[in-house]
Design an enzyme around this catalytic site. Sequence first.
Site, short mmCIF file in Angstrom:
data_model
loop_
_atom_site.label_atom_id
_atom_site.label_comp_id
_atom_site.label_asym_id
_atom_site.label_seq_id
_atom_site.Cartn_x
_atom_site.Cartn_y
_atom_site.Cartn_z
N ARG A 144 -3.83 27.28 -14.88
CA ARG A 144 -3.26 26.63 -16.07
C ARG A 144 -3.46 27.59 -17.23
O ARG A 144 -4.59 27.95 -17.57
CB ARG A 144 -3.95 25.30 -16.35
CG ARG A 144 -3.64 24.78 -17.74
CD ARG A 144 -4.07 23.35 -17.97
NE ARG A 144 -3.20 22.43 -17.27
CZ ARG A 144 -3.14 21.12 -17.52
NH1 ARG A 144 -3.92 20.58 -18.43
NH2 ARG A 144 -2.32 20.35 -16.85
N HIS A 167 5.73 22.77 -15.93
CA HIS A 167 4.62 22.01 -15.34
C HIS A 167 5.09 21.44 -13.98
O HIS A 167 5.26 20.23 -13.83
CB HIS A 167 4.23 20.88 -16.30
CG HIS A 167 2.89 20.26 -16.04
ND1 HIS A 167 2.06 20.68 -15.01
CD2 HIS A 167 2.23 19.25 -16.66
CE1 HIS A 167 0.95 19.95 -15.03
NE2 HIS A 167 1.03 19.08 -16.01
N GLN A 226 3.38 18.42 -12.12
CA GLN A 226 3.62 17.13 -12.75
C GLN A 226 4.99 16.59 -12.37
O GLN A 226 5.15 15.41 -12.07
CB GLN A 226 3.53 17.28 -14.28
CG GLN A 226 3.78 15.99 -15.03
CD GLN A 226 2.66 14.97 -14.86
OE1 GLN A 226 1.50 15.28 -15.07
NE2 GLN A 226 3.00 13.77 -14.44
N ASP A 234 6.86 12.83 -23.84
CA ASP A 234 5.62 13.62 -23.79
C ASP A 234 5.17 13.80 -25.24
O ASP A 234 5.92 13.51 -26.18
CB ASP A 234 5.91 14.97 -23.11
CG ASP A 234 4.66 15.83 -22.92
OD1 ASP A 234 3.54 15.29 -22.97
OD2 ASP A 234 4.82 17.06 -22.72
N CYS A 285 3.51 11.90 -18.67
CA CYS A 285 2.57 12.73 -17.90
C CYS A 285 1.13 12.50 -18.32
O CYS A 285 0.21 12.78 -17.57
CB CYS A 285 2.95 14.20 -18.03
SG CYS A 285 2.81 14.86 -19.70
N ARG A 338 -0.15 12.63 -8.78
CA ARG A 338 -0.51 14.04 -8.94
C ARG A 338 -1.35 14.48 -7.74
O ARG A 338 -1.16 15.57 -7.20
CB ARG A 338 -1.33 14.24 -10.23
CG ARG A 338 -0.59 14.03 -11.54
CD ARG A 338 0.48 15.09 -11.78
NE ARG A 338 -0.05 16.44 -11.74
CZ ARG A 338 -0.68 17.04 -12.77
NH1 ARG A 338 -0.81 16.41 -13.92
NH2 ARG A 338 -1.12 18.28 -12.64
N1 NVA Z 1 3.31 19.19 -23.01
C1 NVA Z 1 1.91 18.89 -22.79
C2 NVA Z 1 1.69 18.42 -21.38
C3 NVA Z 1 0.26 18.05 -21.08
C4 NVA Z 1 0.05 17.66 -19.66
C5 NVA Z 1 1.09 20.13 -23.09
O1 NVA Z 1 1.49 21.23 -22.69
O2 NVA Z 1 0.03 20.00 -23.72
N1 CP Z 2 -0.65 15.51 -17.14
C1 CP Z 2 -1.58 16.47 -17.06
O1 CP Z 2 -1.34 17.58 -16.61
O2 CP Z 2 -2.83 16.07 -17.46
P1 CP Z 2 -4.09 16.99 -17.75
O3 CP Z 2 -3.77 17.83 -18.95
O4 CP Z 2 -5.20 16.02 -18.00
O5 CP Z 2 -4.36 17.84 -16.54
#
Ligand code: NVA
Ligand code: CP
Length: 303
Positions: free
Chosen positions: A102, A129, A132, A220, A260, A288
């Site tokens: 990540r 992502h 997800q 989101d 998500c 997930r």
């Molecule tokens: N768009 C959000 C998704 C979190 C799972 C982010 O990148 O923070």
């Molecule tokens: N939706 C998601 O990816 O959650 P986290 O940021 O908690 O991993």
Amino acid sequence: MKHLLKMLDLSSEEITEILNLADQLKYEKKHGIPHKLLEGKSLGLIFEKASTRTRVSFETGMYQLGGQPIFLSSRDMQIGRGEPVQDTARVLSRYLDGIMIRTFEQKEVEDLAKYGSIPIINGLTDFCHPCQILADLMTIREYKGKLSGLKMSFIGDGNNMMNSLIVGALKTGMSISVACPEGYEPDSKVIDFAKEYGNKFEMFRTPKEAVVDADVVITDVWASMGQESEAEKRKKAFEGYQINSELMSLAKSDAMVQHCLPAHRGEEITEDVFEAHADEIFEEAENRLHAQKAVMVKCLSDK
Ligand code: NVA
Ligand code: CP
């Protein structure tokens, strides 16, 4: 399947295979049927951003598959002090059987795959992502019994979620309408991809236009990880881009809501809509685990 770097790389058949395996693994988990398909394998989990769901579902998923997850915070790794990705990839390829990462830039994920020799799984970048989206598609299929022919609506930021949902929806036969303010559109690569699908992809400025007759309504956060300093500016830009009961009344009467998570109640979604759809949203979070177990098996299994 060698890697999971982005939805754009997956064929429609590969997506269906992952979803079918995810359903099977979910069934086996619920019925206590052992499925130690990755015994003896190690997966490194590199996090350069925070996580609740991704970290816990990958760690426990790898354990359930008989393998070993190794949590690697970039704060504690040499990569966080400037060791090049090319070197990190070549070193970790000699210890591990796969890496989930990540991070911020999609290029970092692609470079790990380029320079390393083990499968790389994208656990979120600024661009996409995919883990997800596979869980979202799994959940929609579970509730609606199909994907093809359904209409998805995404209201909000043209971010990693919107980018990946457009690709995932179109590749599985769904149509998708999005609504975002000017300057917050999805990535141009995604728009170019979506153009090939004609009117199955529509982009609007107003949420009301996008949500008409939707089977699934998704949103989101307005400020993603790494955009904290823009939070106030974004709150203004996204005014009116909220999923509330008035907006939901334009979607189909049995429309699902997906998020998500983490959710910001009172911003992108109201408390009442969130709670009315909490079962679907937390099933999505559970999925997930199952979807990622399918991805890990597809990428890491020798069979
Ligand atoms: N768009 C959000 C998704 C979190 C799972 C982010 O990148 O923070
Ligand atoms: N939706 C998601 O990816 O959650 P986290 O940021 O908690 O991993």
